[in-house]
Design an enzyme around this catalytic site. Sequence first.
Site, PDB file in Angstrom:
ATOM      1  N   LYS A 204     102.838  30.900  33.676  1.00 52.98           N
ATOM      2  CA  LYS A 204     103.581  32.095  34.063  1.00 52.98           C
ATOM      3  C   LYS A 204     104.497  32.581  32.937  1.00 52.98           C
ATOM      4  CE  LYS A 204     103.424  31.264  39.044  1.00 52.98           C
ATOM      5  NZ  LYS A 204     104.176  30.941  40.276  1.00 52.98           N
ATOM      6  N   ARG A 240     101.091  22.935  41.162  1.00 53.81           N
ATOM      7  CA  ARG A 240      99.935  23.839  41.227  1.00 53.81           C
ATOM      8  C   ARG A 240      99.634  24.309  39.807  1.00 53.81           C
ATOM      9  NH1 ARG A 240      99.004  29.426  41.759  1.00 53.81           N
ATOM     10  NH2 ARG A 240      97.219  29.958  43.110  1.00 53.81           N
TER      11      ARG A 240
END
Length: 268
Positions: A204, A240
């Site tokens: 991210k 994750r």
Amino acid sequence: MAHTKIMGILNVTPDSFSDGGKYNSVEKAIKRAEEMIDEGVDIIDIGGISTRPAGYEEISVTEELERVIPVVKALNQFDIQLSIDTYRSEIAEAAMKLGATMINDQWAGLYDEKIFDVVAKYEGEIVLMHNGDGQRSEPVVEEMLLYLLKQANKAEMAGIPQEKVWVDPGIGFAKTREEEQEVMARLDELVATDYPVLLATSRKRFIKEMVDKDTKATERDEATAATTAYGIMKGVKGVRVHNVVLNARLGQSMDYLKENEYARYNLS
């Protein structure tokens, strides 16, 4: 020994920020699932709609079903836990009927509260992520804790046991970079709620700005692994990730170190 769960990302979408279009056929999805299983994945998280904060177009329920359900059917041949990255109860119902046992809801039941009843009906697990519009009247961690505890209570009231209600701090959603740094620094406060915590930082923008703003998404795996190690030290129960093998090996090593640290300081 404690085992940190590795959730592998399987986006069957054309527009996800890191791997959109790579696995958007059943054949490609099966191949990637086989790779992740060989690499040590615990949970495969199947996403049929992009959940990046901006720049995507919401698709219909029918289209999401058409993307997700054939993949769920195909992956039932493997002995692996299947999670569905959705915030719609219709998708959750169809997937859990076929054997999925976890729902990963980026809106924590706020978009569609019926999702709690679906998960309870199939005795599954649910991940509740902190999200919003970025506007807040109180500090980010305090707001996050109130938000997640409120939604977790709704999940329990619907019949989902506490140990099956996961919480995700929502790195990359509705937060400034400074707020994300504070959330990471105070992860132990989320862990202290006694709900299992899932940390989802993989590739991210938070990772990008940790290292080099010019990095491509696929060049952020080592920095992602650093957040995995940091999260495990703070007490998260799962991560994750896109790069399964790197994080599975790191998680195994961190679990070993934590277990031995605990044993050393608890000798009679």
